[in-house]
Structure formats: C-alpha cells, structure tokens
Design a protein around this motif. Structure first.
Motif, PDB file in Angstrom:
ATOM      1  N   PRO A 197      -2.951 -25.048 -20.810  1.00 49.88           N
ATOM      2  CA  PRO A 197      -3.371 -26.304 -21.461  1.00 49.88           C
ATOM      3  C   PRO A 197      -4.592 -26.891 -20.768  1.00 49.88           C
ATOM      4  O   PRO A 197      -4.790 -26.701 -19.566  1.00 49.88           O
ATOM      5  N   ASP A 198      -5.415 -27.573 -21.543  1.00 51.11           N
ATOM      6  CA  ASP A 198      -6.624 -28.187 -20.989  1.00 51.11           C
ATOM      7  C   ASP A 198      -6.233 -29.312 -20.023  1.00 51.11           C
ATOM      8  O   ASP A 198      -5.339 -30.109 -20.318  1.00 51.11           O
ATOM      9  N   PRO A 199      -6.882 -29.382 -18.854  1.00 41.58           N
ATOM     10  CA  PRO A 199      -6.541 -30.422 -17.868  1.00 41.58           C
ATOM     11  C   PRO A 199      -6.703 -31.840 -18.404  1.00 41.58           C
ATOM     12  O   PRO A 199      -6.021 -32.758 -17.947  1.00 41.58           O
ATOM     13  N   VAL A 200      -7.609 -32.020 -19.358  1.00 46.60           N
ATOM     14  CA  VAL A 200      -7.877 -33.359 -19.889  1.00 46.60           C
ATOM     15  C   VAL A 200      -7.182 -33.596 -21.230  1.00 46.60           C
ATOM     16  O   VAL A 200      -6.441 -34.557 -21.410  1.00 46.60           O
ATOM     17  N   SER A 201      -7.430 -32.700 -22.186  1.00 48.88           N
ATOM     18  CA  SER A 201      -6.926 -32.896 -23.547  1.00 48.88           C
ATOM     19  C   SER A 201      -5.593 -32.213 -23.809  1.00 48.88           C
ATOM     20  O   SER A 201      -5.057 -32.297 -24.912  1.00 48.88           O
ATOM     21  N   GLY A 202      -5.066 -31.504 -22.820  1.00 46.34           N
ATOM     22  CA  GLY A 202      -3.742 -30.913 -22.934  1.00 46.34           C
ATOM     23  C   GLY A 202      -3.656 -29.732 -23.885  1.00 46.34           C
ATOM     24  O   GLY A 202      -4.635 -29.016 -24.117  1.00 46.34           O
ATOM     25  N   LEU A 203      -2.463 -29.554 -24.463  1.00 49.25           N
ATOM     26  CA  LEU A 203      -2.200 -28.404 -25.333  1.00 49.25           C
ATOM     27  C   LEU A 203      -3.100 -28.398 -26.561  1.00 49.25           C
ATOM     28  O   LEU A 203      -3.678 -27.365 -26.915  1.00 49.25           O
ATOM     29  N   LEU A 204      -3.230 -29.535 -27.215  1.00 52.43           N
ATOM     30  CA  LEU A 204      -4.033 -29.601 -28.436  1.00 52.43           C
ATOM     31  C   LEU A 204      -5.494 -29.290 -28.152  1.00 52.43           C
ATOM     32  O   LEU A 204      -6.146 -28.573 -28.932  1.00 52.43           O
ATOM     33  N   GLY A 205      -6.017 -29.788 -27.055  1.00 56.22           N
ATOM     34  CA  GLY A 205      -7.403 -29.507 -26.704  1.00 56.22           C
ATOM     35  C   GLY A 205      -7.635 -28.044 -26.429  1.00 56.22           C
ATOM     36  O   GLY A 205      -8.634 -27.456 -26.875  1.00 56.22           O
ATOM     37  N   ALA A 206      -6.700 -27.417 -25.690  1.00 54.71           N
ATOM     38  CA  ALA A 206      -6.824 -25.984 -25.403  1.00 54.71           C
ATOM     39  C   ALA A 206      -6.718 -25.164 -26.682  1.00 54.71           C
ATOM     40  O   ALA A 206      -7.479 -24.201 -26.889  1.00 54.71           O
ATOM     41  N   LEU A 207      -5.791 -25.541 -27.555  1.00 50.80           N
ATOM     42  CA  LEU A 207      -5.617 -24.815 -28.809  1.00 50.80           C
ATOM     43  C   LEU A 207      -6.871 -24.894 -29.662  1.00 50.80           C
ATOM     44  O   LEU A 207      -7.303 -23.893 -30.247  1.00 50.80           O
ATOM     45  N   THR A 208      -7.475 -26.064 -29.737  1.00 49.62           N
ATOM     46  CA  THR A 208      -8.705 -26.229 -30.508  1.00 49.62           C
ATOM     47  C   THR A 208      -9.811 -25.336 -29.977  1.00 49.62           C
ATOM     48  O   THR A 208     -10.544 -24.696 -30.749  1.00 49.62           O
ATOM     49  N   LYS A 209      -9.924 -25.251 -28.670  1.00 47.25           N
ATOM     50  CA  LYS A 209     -10.972 -24.417 -28.060  1.00 47.25           C
ATOM     51  C   LYS A 209     -10.731 -22.940 -28.342  1.00 47.25           C
ATOM     52  O   LYS A 209     -11.653 -22.210 -28.723  1.00 47.25           O
ATOM     53  N   PHE A 210      -9.495 -22.484 -28.164  1.00 42.87           N
ATOM     54  CA  PHE A 210      -9.204 -21.070 -28.398  1.00 42.87           C
ATOM     55  C   PHE A 210      -9.417 -20.702 -29.864  1.00 42.87           C
ATOM     56  O   PHE A 210      -9.982 -19.650 -30.183  1.00 42.87           O
ATOM     57  N   LEU A 211      -8.964 -21.553 -30.780  1.00 37.59           N
ATOM     58  CA  LEU A 211      -9.145 -21.277 -32.207  1.00 37.59           C
ATOM     59  C   LEU A 211     -10.622 -21.236 -32.581  1.00 37.59           C
ATOM     60  O   LEU A 211     -11.052 -20.384 -33.370  1.00 37.59           O
ATOM     61  N   ALA A 212     -11.409 -22.141 -32.016  1.00 40.83           N
ATOM     62  CA  ALA A 212     -12.840 -22.183 -32.319  1.00 40.83           C
ATOM     63  C   ALA A 212     -13.547 -20.925 -31.840  1.00 40.83           C
ATOM     64  O   ALA A 212     -14.405 -20.363 -32.530  1.00 40.83           O
ATOM     65  N   ILE A 213     -13.178 -20.457 -30.656  1.00 42.33           N
ATOM     66  CA  ILE A 213     -13.813 -19.254 -30.105  1.00 42.33           C
ATOM     67  C   ILE A 213     -13.437 -18.028 -30.926  1.00 42.33           C
ATOM     68  O   ILE A 213     -14.276 -17.185 -31.254  1.00 42.33           O
ATOM     69  N   PHE A 214     -12.147 -17.919 -31.283  1.00 38.16           N
ATOM     70  CA  PHE A 214     -11.700 -16.771 -32.070  1.00 38.16           C
ATOM     71  C   PHE A 214     -12.338 -16.753 -33.455  1.00 38.16           C
ATOM     72  O   PHE A 214     -12.641 -15.684 -33.995  1.00 38.16           O
ATOM     73  N   ALA A 215     -12.518 -17.925 -34.059  1.00 39.22           N
ATOM     74  CA  ALA A 215     -12.983 -18.001 -35.445  1.00 39.22           C
ATOM     75  C   ALA A 215     -14.329 -17.324 -35.655  1.00 39.22           C
ATOM     76  O   ALA A 215     -14.589 -16.754 -36.715  1.00 39.22           O
ATOM     77  N   VAL A 216     -15.180 -17.356 -34.638  1.00 40.71           N
ATOM     78  CA  VAL A 216     -16.536 -16.795 -34.762  1.00 40.71           C
ATOM     79  C   VAL A 216     -16.488 -15.321 -35.132  1.00 40.71           C
ATOM     80  O   VAL A 216     -17.246 -14.845 -35.979  1.00 40.71           O
ATOM     81  N   THR A 217     -15.585 -14.576 -34.502  1.00 41.51           N
ATOM     82  CA  THR A 217     -15.495 -13.139 -34.774  1.00 41.51           C
ATOM     83  C   THR A 217     -14.377 -12.800 -35.756  1.00 41.51           C
ATOM     84  O   THR A 217     -14.482 -11.833 -36.509  1.00 41.51           O
ATOM     85  N   GLN A 218     -13.309 -13.592 -35.759  1.00 39.41           N
ATOM     86  CA  GLN A 218     -12.135 -13.170 -36.507  1.00 39.41           C
ATOM     87  C   GLN A 218     -12.227 -13.410 -37.997  1.00 39.41           C
ATOM     88  O   GLN A 218     -11.687 -12.625 -38.778  1.00 39.41           O
ATOM     89  N   ILE A 219     -12.874 -14.464 -38.430  1.00 38.60           N
ATOM     90  CA  ILE A 219     -12.967 -14.714 -39.871  1.00 38.60           C
ATOM     91  C   ILE A 219     -13.710 -13.581 -40.592  1.00 38.60           C
ATOM     92  O   ILE A 219     -13.204 -13.038 -41.580  1.00 38.60           O
ATOM     93  N   PRO A 220     -14.908 -13.168 -40.134  1.00 39.08           N
ATOM     94  CA  PRO A 220     -15.543 -12.027 -40.815  1.00 39.08           C
ATOM     95  C   PRO A 220     -14.756 -10.733 -40.677  1.00 39.08           C
ATOM     96  O   PRO A 220     -14.731  -9.915 -41.608  1.00 39.08           O
ATOM     97  N   LEU A 221     -14.074 -10.531 -39.535  1.00 38.55           N
ATOM     98  CA  LEU A 221     -13.251  -9.335 -39.369  1.00 38.55           C
ATOM     99  C   LEU A 221     -12.092  -9.325 -40.361  1.00 38.55           C
ATOM    100  O   LEU A 221     -11.735  -8.279 -40.905  1.00 38.55           O
ATOM    101  N   ALA A 222     -11.498 -10.488 -40.596  1.00 39.18           N
ATOM    102  CA  ALA A 222     -10.368 -10.579 -41.515  1.00 39.18           C
ATOM    103  C   ALA A 222     -10.787 -10.205 -42.934  1.00 39.18           C
ATOM    104  O   ALA A 222     -10.091  -9.454 -43.624  1.00 39.18           O
ATOM    105  N   VAL A 223     -11.934 -10.707 -43.374  1.00 41.46           N
ATOM    106  CA  VAL A 223     -12.427 -10.391 -44.711  1.00 41.46           C
ATOM    107  C   VAL A 223     -12.778  -8.904 -44.812  1.00 41.46           C
ATOM    108  O   VAL A 223     -12.440  -8.237 -45.802  1.00 41.46           O
ATOM    109  N   ALA A 224     -13.420  -8.374 -43.787  1.00 42.19           N
ATOM    110  CA  ALA A 224     -13.804  -6.961 -43.797  1.00 42.19           C
ATOM    111  C   ALA A 224     -12.582  -6.053 -43.847  1.00 42.19           C
ATOM    112  O   ALA A 224     -12.557  -5.058 -44.583  1.00 42.19           O
ATOM    113  N   GLU A 225     -11.545  -6.398 -43.077  1.00 44.69           N
ATOM    114  CA  GLU A 225     -10.335  -5.571 -43.111  1.00 44.69           C
ATOM    115  C   GLU A 225      -9.652  -5.649 -44.468  1.00 44.69           C
ATOM    116  O   GLU A 225      -9.095  -4.665 -44.959  1.00 44.69           O
ATOM    117  N   GLY A 226      -9.690  -6.822 -45.091  1.00 44.12           N
ATOM    118  CA  GLY A 226      -9.100  -6.954 -46.415  1.00 44.12           C
ATOM    119  C   GLY A 226      -9.768  -6.043 -47.433  1.00 44.12           C
ATOM    120  O   GLY A 226      -9.088  -5.390 -48.237  1.00 44.12           O
TER     121      GLY A 226
END
Length: 221
Positions: free
Chosen positions: A165-194
C-alpha cells in the motif's frame, strides 16, 4: 501478471495458495472427466494448453515485480469452461516459473488466482452475456478474451496493492498507480489477443466437430 519470485510477503503467498487450491482441484477433476467422457476432447485440451503456454510466455516489462503479456486463458474458457482452465493455467504457470523464470513458486498461488481463475471466469461470464444479447460470435470472442486479460491484470494490481500500500494514500492510492501503469500496455494487448482468438477459433472449428466458426456465424447474422 507473473508476479516475480519472492516479491510477495510470505503470509500473502500462503493466502493466495489457499484461495486458488479449491479451484485447481476442481479443475483437475473436470479435465479428467472431460477426457474420459469424450476422448476427442484430448486434442482440444492439448491445443488450449499449448496456446496458453505460448501466448502467456510473451513478456513485456510493465512495473517492478511484474510484467504485461497476453493471458491466453480466455479462449480456453469459452471452449472448455473455466474449471478446466484453472488446471491448465496452473500447469502452464508451473512450467513458466521453472523453465522461463516467469513468475515464481512462492507467488504461484497469486498468479494462478489472477490468470487461471479470475481471468477465465470473467471471460466465460462475458461470453454468456454477449450470446444472451444475440451479438455476433466474433464480438463475443473478442470481448470475452479481452475481459480475461483485463480481469487478470486488475486482480494482479489488487494483489500488489494489498502487499505494498502507498505510504500516503494507502491501498486505494497504490491500486490506482498499479492499474494506471498496467493499462498502458495491457489494453492494446487485450484487444490484440481478442482478435487473434477469433482466428484461432476459426481454425479449430475447421478441425473439431461441433465448433461453429465465429467468422462464418457472423456472416449469416
């Protein structure tokens, strides 16, 4: 997905193993049952296992401690049902952890839960929903496979956020960061695999009785 060896705290590793185990045991029984009831299914089981292994071995760096790649489980969930993919996905992840250094044995439970359990069930639910709406099978396959990817990576982001968890924003802050980082590569990969899954589905339909090729079905809608 493919959380690296030793990246999760020990208590988290044990918890994710415990969460994944019942699904994997049930999946193993489903594989045996399908193989006994319909021996011709063995070819499809092998094909989906190989498809998942090869596709999910394509690894793109995404964030420290993890990676982005196609999941390979969505198509199998449509053709064989999610319980079977829980078992096949586990076998794939064990091979990758031991032979390719993708993921690890301590984090195997977490990786199985995200890629081999949550992903296939999300795909199958999407497939049933889109078929209930009488949408073309092409859209059903693309949507289901893409959803398997996104559900897998959302689960992985949750697993990482729970562990760090993020030291400042906690679980929600960490989750937002991880989702944002993954989205850059994963959204186009998901469409391509489909889109790739539609091609593979059409090829399998020409060799396996009972499968309706999505492209052919769409042509008659």
């Amino acid at each position: 997905m493919h959380i690296s060896e030793g990246f999760l705290p020990a208590a988290h590793c044990v918890a994710w193993y415990a969460a994944a185990a019942p699904f994997v045991v049930h999946g193993a029984r489903a594989v045996v049952r399908q193989a006994r009831q319909d021996p011709e299914r063995k070819l499809l089981l092998a094909a989906m296992g190989a498809f998942t292994l090869v596709l999910s071995a394509i690894k793109l760096p995404s964030v420290t401690g993890s990676s982005s790649h196609p999941s390979g489980t969505g198509l199998g969930a449509i053709l064989l049902k999610p319980p079977v993919m829980a078992m096949l996905g586990t076998v794939v992840l064990i091979f990758q952890a031991l032979l390719l250094a993708h993921g690890g044995l301590t984090t195997l439970g977490a990786n199985v839960f995200s890629m081999a359990i949550v992903g296939p069930w999300a795909a199958y639910g999407t497939w049933l929903a889109m078929r209930a709406l009488r949408l073309p099978a092409v859209l059903g396959v693309v949507g289901a496979v893409a959803m398997a990817n996104m559900a897998t990576y959302t689960t992985t982001a949750i697993q990482l956020a729970l562990a760090y968890p993020d030291p400042v924003s906690g679980l929600l802050g960490a989750l937002t960061k991880f989702l944002a980082i993954f989205a850059v590569t994963q959204i186009p990969l998901a469409v391509a695999e489909g889109l790739l899954a539609v091609v593979v589905f059409n090829v399998l339909a020409t060799h396996i009785p009972g499968l309706q090729a999505p492209a052919k079905e769409a042509a008659h809608v």
